[in-house]
Motif scaffolding. Structure first.
Motif, short mmCIF file in Angstrom:
data_model
loop_
_atom_site.label_atom_id
_atom_site.label_comp_id
_atom_site.label_asym_id
_atom_site.label_seq_id
_atom_site.Cartn_x
_atom_site.Cartn_y
_atom_site.Cartn_z
N ALA A 140 -67.97 154.77 63.59
CA ALA A 140 -68.93 155.66 62.92
C ALA A 140 -68.28 156.34 61.72
CB ALA A 140 -69.44 156.70 63.91
N ALA A 141 -67.02 156.75 61.86
CA ALA A 141 -66.31 157.35 60.73
C ALA A 141 -66.08 156.33 59.63
CB ALA A 141 -64.98 157.94 61.21
N MET A 142 -65.81 155.08 60.01
CA MET A 142 -65.65 154.03 59.00
C MET A 142 -66.95 153.82 58.23
SD MET A 142 -63.37 151.24 61.12
CE MET A 142 -62.99 150.12 59.80
N MET A 149 -63.57 143.41 66.46
CA MET A 149 -65.02 143.55 66.33
C MET A 149 -65.49 143.27 64.92
SD MET A 149 -66.55 146.70 68.56
CE MET A 149 -65.38 147.92 68.09
N LEU A 150 -64.66 143.65 63.95
CA LEU A 150 -65.04 143.50 62.55
C LEU A 150 -64.56 142.18 61.95
CD1 LEU A 150 -64.37 147.17 61.42
CD2 LEU A 150 -66.58 146.09 61.82
N GLY A 151 -64.22 141.23 62.82
CA GLY A 151 -63.90 139.89 62.36
C GLY A 151 -62.46 139.60 62.10
N GLN A 152 -61.59 140.58 62.32
CA GLN A 152 -60.16 140.37 62.10
C GLN A 152 -59.56 139.66 63.31
OE1 GLN A 152 -58.69 141.42 59.31
NE2 GLN A 152 -56.50 141.51 59.68
N PRO A 153 -58.78 138.61 63.12
CA PRO A 153 -58.15 137.99 64.29
C PRO A 153 -57.11 138.92 64.89
CG PRO A 153 -58.03 136.56 62.35
CD PRO A 153 -58.45 137.91 61.88
N LEU A 154 -56.84 138.73 66.16
CA LEU A 154 -55.70 139.36 66.80
C LEU A 154 -54.49 138.47 66.54
CD1 LEU A 154 -57.45 140.09 70.20
CD2 LEU A 154 -56.86 141.80 68.49
N TYR A 155 -53.39 139.06 66.15
CA TYR A 155 -52.18 138.28 65.89
C TYR A 155 -51.13 138.61 66.93
CZ TYR A 155 -54.07 137.10 61.29
OH TYR A 155 -54.87 136.61 60.27
N PHE A 156 -50.50 137.57 67.46
CA PHE A 156 -49.41 137.79 68.40
C PHE A 156 -48.46 136.60 68.34
CE2 PHE A 156 -52.87 135.67 70.53
CZ PHE A 156 -52.29 134.76 71.40
N VAL A 157 -47.26 136.83 68.80
CA VAL A 157 -46.25 135.77 68.78
C VAL A 157 -46.57 134.77 69.89
CG1 VAL A 157 -43.80 135.27 69.12
CG2 VAL A 157 -44.50 137.29 67.81
N ILE A 158 -46.43 133.47 69.58
CA ILE A 158 -46.69 132.43 70.59
C ILE A 158 -45.92 132.78 71.86
CG2 ILE A 158 -46.26 130.02 71.20
CD1 ILE A 158 -46.83 129.22 68.39
N PRO A 159 -46.63 132.88 72.97
CA PRO A 159 -45.98 133.39 74.18
C PRO A 159 -45.24 132.30 74.97
CG PRO A 159 -48.29 133.00 74.62
CD PRO A 159 -48.07 132.66 73.16
N THR A 214 -56.37 148.78 57.04
CA THR A 214 -56.33 147.40 56.55
C THR A 214 -57.70 146.75 56.64
OG1 THR A 214 -54.02 147.21 57.28
CG2 THR A 214 -55.21 145.15 56.84
N VAL A 215 -58.35 146.92 57.78
CA VAL A 215 -59.66 146.31 57.99
C VAL A 215 -60.71 146.94 57.08
CG1 VAL A 215 -61.51 146.00 59.69
CG2 VAL A 215 -59.13 145.68 60.37
N LEU A 216 -60.56 148.23 56.82
CA LEU A 216 -61.58 148.95 56.05
C LEU A 216 -61.58 148.56 54.56
CD1 LEU A 216 -63.73 151.21 56.16
CD2 LEU A 216 -61.90 152.85 55.69
N GLN A 217 -60.44 148.19 54.03
CA GLN A 217 -60.30 147.96 52.59
C GLN A 217 -61.36 147.02 51.99
OE1 GLN A 217 -56.23 146.76 51.92
NE2 GLN A 217 -55.41 148.83 52.22
N PRO A 218 -61.65 145.88 52.60
CA PRO A 218 -62.63 144.97 51.98
C PRO A 218 -64.05 145.54 51.92
CG PRO A 218 -61.30 143.80 53.62
CD PRO A 218 -61.02 145.25 53.79
N TYR A 219 -64.35 146.53 52.75
CA TYR A 219 -65.70 147.08 52.80
C TYR A 219 -65.90 148.25 51.83
CZ TYR A 219 -65.99 144.52 57.24
OH TYR A 219 -65.99 143.56 58.20
#
Length: 890
Positions: A95-97, A231-241, A883-888
């Motif tokens: 909501a703040a975004m 939720m906003l379309g950004q992938p989750l990034y993690f090191v191959i486990p 980071t996610v907010l910048q494109p919007y």
């Protein structure tokens, strides 16, 4: 990427074939762990050349080699689940975004979930009333009154956001509802005129999300910050486990429960060290574990430290779908998973794993865990001696540091006509989705209650007994089996449907009991069928807390003490003063299975979940309308998130990492409960004083968990756990620290605000396993808002480390074998990080200079725990949300 078609029941589907990957050896794919195959399919299907590339696909396809390269991979889940404690602050942030985008002239409607989101309200129930027929109704009424502002806000979000569903209060616990109703093993959607089929997958803002792994569904817990980005379309990034294979053989012995198995695995794997790794179960023993037994084990993945505790989909999983009223999904699931090589049978070759551990199910013994951590396993036969030893064991060794004479302490309870002794069980709670999702242990509890009641056993009056199942289905099958009335006879009435005691919402004990504990400093106990027993979590007055199966909860409630040897001592005395022993009331496996067979039917589940998203009481809540939320400055529950204001923008990039002072100097196993407690708010705490100044009455303080939509409360609650031990607090237990410039001992919040006024950056120093426990984003948000720039620890728990990065707080790790004590650090130093002026690289080593009060310098190296280039970017931008907010913003 090769598409194939599949026809099931006359309907055609398309899917991306793993067997036909170009340039990849089919045998290499076939030998992958099943959990990696699910990640590979998601990468193949969502390969867009931007977020997910062909290189990522090849990394996963060649996992056997690339697991050692520690490269990052992206993952976009099919859906997200929230519980309300973590869901509300996430919605506040969204909501703040929206406001930030609107104020910048952008399109605020773009701030919307891009994938389906379910929020299940399960953490708000507090067991204020118990032990009577009207407890459920009374607790629910209090819940709605107390949380009216929060529920209004959630109702607004339900209308304002797309792809967003809400499961109202009193429906069940998020993970049990997910397991029993929401999950379908597969997902379908229309893409370019064709129906695409693919595996279900999810992340959840609760660390016990891996419970869904029992169905062969990839899912794990993330912080709310990561979930918002997803939720906003950004992938989750993690090191191959790495993937640790657990080969199961044999079967559980007579009288041994799935809880005993889960606690044994927790102890075993926590010792082995599986943090950040996948755990996948295989072997001939799998066929002897029901789906519910598997879910109990999978649920406790965060307790043993793994990202997931995965069980491949097999006939047992499909049978569970049929049993729970979702049989319509079985034909497609079976056909698709077999076509993809993702369905396990007894003939399936064992996959390749990083390492393989073996476990003989037949060797498991009846077990509890405690008194302070879920990995501290105790065999039932050793429980009495274990507690007695803990009384005088030093606090640093997870004991209580008291005199052995403490064992003889007694306190009179005149009105209850009883005496309270050391080790008295004052709270016995059948709670948590971990166990209430498992009919075998719930039926066992009901049968124990029946046998005990028939023999004339009565629970001591000082024991508060609570029953809060994870779904309404439990009540129905207990009632249909004729067992609910015996539970009620012993004081275990249905008090509500929610996490309750497992997340610290235990409510008050009997007033006389509470007073006796306070006046006499009594060391008393709780026994609960939950998954967490960290200090200060279950109840502020109960220092010894033990995890156990539901039938053992009943037994300990009847005994009224943990200081009992059930093999040689009677639980109590029944009719004609006849001694009753554990063996007299413990049901056989055959008895349990007979009741399950006669009561659990698909119609039962279908009926209870028929109106999951509909509720007359919920629908009656009047909520604001509109795309942007109308903030109320007077609200003590919901306040606009501050992270998108100019003050907080680019906080990470602009933060000085020099001249930092230590806010806290902590030991090992600091949990997110220590950092951001979820339980009750005390009147003399900074949060309590704040609420009092706002005119809130003490009885309406609610819990920290319920107040997570208000950063003013949560900042004051950060590091406010009553059991935290800060070495800078002059020996004072609780949320205190030393304001170093003057030497004053102050509440952590007050000291942090003084440092903020001085423009002094802060660092936290800790030992091993920092951030263990719940996936709560507020443990990172509160740290950030107090002005902490870095956390230096011996090791981090996975979710909390990523949450710190997500808030622009830098995680630093001591080099192997080093810690504050070995370096001679006492926390009074001034700290500076040297050598990062030209930027930070993932995993690089940096120099830390600690200047002591006599101006001598201790210099040492530390590892930057930004584990990927994406995390470096997040940190540089001040966090994920920025980071996610910048494109919007245009």
């Amino acid at each position: 990427m090769v598409k194939q078609s599949l026809t099931v029941e006359g309907k055609e589907y398309v899917y991306y074939s793993l067997k036909d990957l170009q340039g990849v050896d089919p045998d290499a794919v076939a030998s992958l762990p099943f959990s990696i195959k699910v990640l590979l399919e998601a990468a193949v299907r969502q390969c867009d050349g931007k977020y997910i590339t062909r290189q990522h696909v090849e990394q996963l396809a060649h996992w056997k080699k690339t697991q050692w390269e520690k490269k990052e991979i992206p993952f976009k889940p099919a859906r997200i689940v929230f519980q309300d404690f973590t869901g509300v602050p996430a919605i506040v942030d969204l909501a703040a975004m929206r406001d930030a985008v609107r104020d910048a002239g952008g399109d605020a409607m773009k701030i919307n979930p891009q994938i389906p989101v379910d929020l299940i309200i399960d953490h708000s129930l507090i067991v204020e009333h118990s032990g009577s027929n009207d407890a459920f109704k009374t607790n629910l009424e209090i819940e709605y009154q107390r949380n009216h502002e929060r529920y209004q806000f959630i109702r607004w979000a339900q209308k304002a956001f797309q792809n967003f569903r809400v499961v109202p209060p009193a429906s069940g616990i998020v993970h049990q509802v997910n397991l029993e109703a929401l999950a379908t093993v597969l997902q379908t959607k229309e893409v370019e005129g064709a129906i695409q089929v693919f595996p279900d997958s999810l992340v959840g803002t609760d660390s016990h999300t891996p419970m869904i792994n029992a169905l062969g569904i990839v899912g794990w817990g993330v912080g709310g910050i990561e979930a918002e980005a997803a939720m906003l379309g950004q992938p989750l990034y993690f090191v191959i486990p790495e993937v640790v294979g657990i080969k199961l053989r044999g079967r559980l012995s007579e009288g041994v429960t799935a809880t005993d198995l889960a606690l044994t695995i927790t102890s075993m794997l926590r010792r082995k060290g599986v943090v950040g790794k996948f755990v996948e179960f295989f072997g001939p023993g799998l066929k002897h574990l029901s789906l519910a037994d598997r879910s109990t084990v999978a649920n406790m993945a965060p307790e043993y430290g793994a990202t997931m505790g995965f069980f491949p989909t097999d006939d047992t999983a499909l049978d569970y779908l049929r049993q729970t009223g979702r049989g319509q999904h079985v034909p497609l699931a079976e056909a698709y998973l077999k076509a993809q090589g993702m369905f396990r049978t007894d003939e399936t070759p064992d996959p390749d794993f990083t390492i393989v551990l073996e476990l003989d199910l037949g060797a498991i013994q009846p077990t509890l865990a405690g008194p302070k951590r879920p990995q501290d396993r105790i065999e039932l036969s050793a429980m009495k001696s274990s507690f007695d030893e803990a009384v005088s064991t030093p606090v640093a060794e997870r004991g209580y540091g008291l005199s052995p004479a403490e064992l003889d302490k007694k306190a009179a309870l005149p009105h209850l006509a009883k005496e309270l002794g050391t080790g008295a069980v004052v709270l016995a709670a059948i709670t948590s989705c971990t166990n209430t999702s498992n009919p075998s242990v719930m039926i066992a509890a009901g049968l124990v209650a029946k046998k005990a009641a028939e023999l004339g056993l009565v629970k001591p009056s000082y024991v508060k007994s609570t029953l809060t199942p994870g779904s309404t289905v439990v009540t129905e099958y207990l009632r249909e089996a004729g067992l609910l009335r015996y539970l009620e006879q012993l004081g275990f009435y249905i008090d509500g449907y929610g996490c309750a005691t497992c997340c610290g919402n235990s409510g008050s004990l009997h007033p006389e009991v509470e007073q006796a504990i306070k006046d006499n400093q009594m060391l008393v106990a709780s026994v609960l069928s939950g998954n967490r027993n960290f200090e200060g979590r279950v109840h502020p007055l109960i220092k010894a807390n033990y995890l156990a199966s539901p039938p053992l909860v009943i037994v300990y409630a009847l005994a009224g003490t943990v200081r009992i040897d059930f093999e040689n001592e009677p639980i109590g005395y029944g009719h004609q003063n006849q001694a009753v022993y554990l063996k007299d009331i413990w049901p056989s496996n055959e008895e349990i299975e007979s009741v399950i067979a006669s009561t659990l039917r698909p119609e039962l589940f279908r009926k209870q979940y028929e109106h999951l998203f509909e509720n007359e009481r919920w629908a009656s809540i009047q909520a604001p309308e509109g795309m942007n939320y109308l903030w109320d400055e007077q609200s003590t529950y919901i306040q606009k998130a501050p992270y998108f204001t100019e003050e907080f923008a680019r906080a990470g990039a602009d933060a000085s990492l020099k001249d930092m002072r230590a806010l806290l100097l902590l030991g090992d196993s600091i949990t997110t409960d220590h950092i951001s407690p979820a339980g009750r708010i005390s009147t003399d705490s900074p949060a309590g004083v704040f609420l009092s100044d706002k005119g809130v009455k003490v009885q309406d303080y609610n819990s920290y968990g319920a107040r997570r939509g208000n950063h003013h409360v949560m900042m004051r609650g950060t590091f406010a756990n009553i059991r935290i031990r800060n070495k800078l607090a002059g020996g004072k237990e609780g949320g205190y620290t030393q304001y170093l410039p003057t030497g004053e001992i102050l509440p952590v919040y007050e000291a942090a605000m003084k440092y903020k006024a001085d423009k002094t950056g802060l660092i936290i120093i800790a030992g091993k396993e920092y951030g263990t426990g719940s996936s709560r984003d507020w443990a990172a948000k509160g740290t950030y808002l107090l002005g902490v720039k870095a956390v230096l620890a011996e090791s981090f728990e996975r979710i909390h480390r990523s949450n710190l990065v997500g808030m622009g707080v830098l995680p630093l790790q001591f080099e192997e074998g080093e810690n504050a004590e070995r370096l001679g650090l006492d926390g009074t130093e001034t700290f500076a990080m040297i050598g990062v002026e030209n930027g930070i690289e993932p995993g690089q080593k940096v120099t830390i200079q600690a200047v002591k009060q006599d101006q001598s310098v201790v210099e040492f190296r530390a590892i930057v725990r930004l584990d990927s280039n994406v995390e470096v970017e997040y940190y540089r931008n001040g966090g994920i949300l920025q980071t996610v907010l910048q494109p919007y913003m245009s």
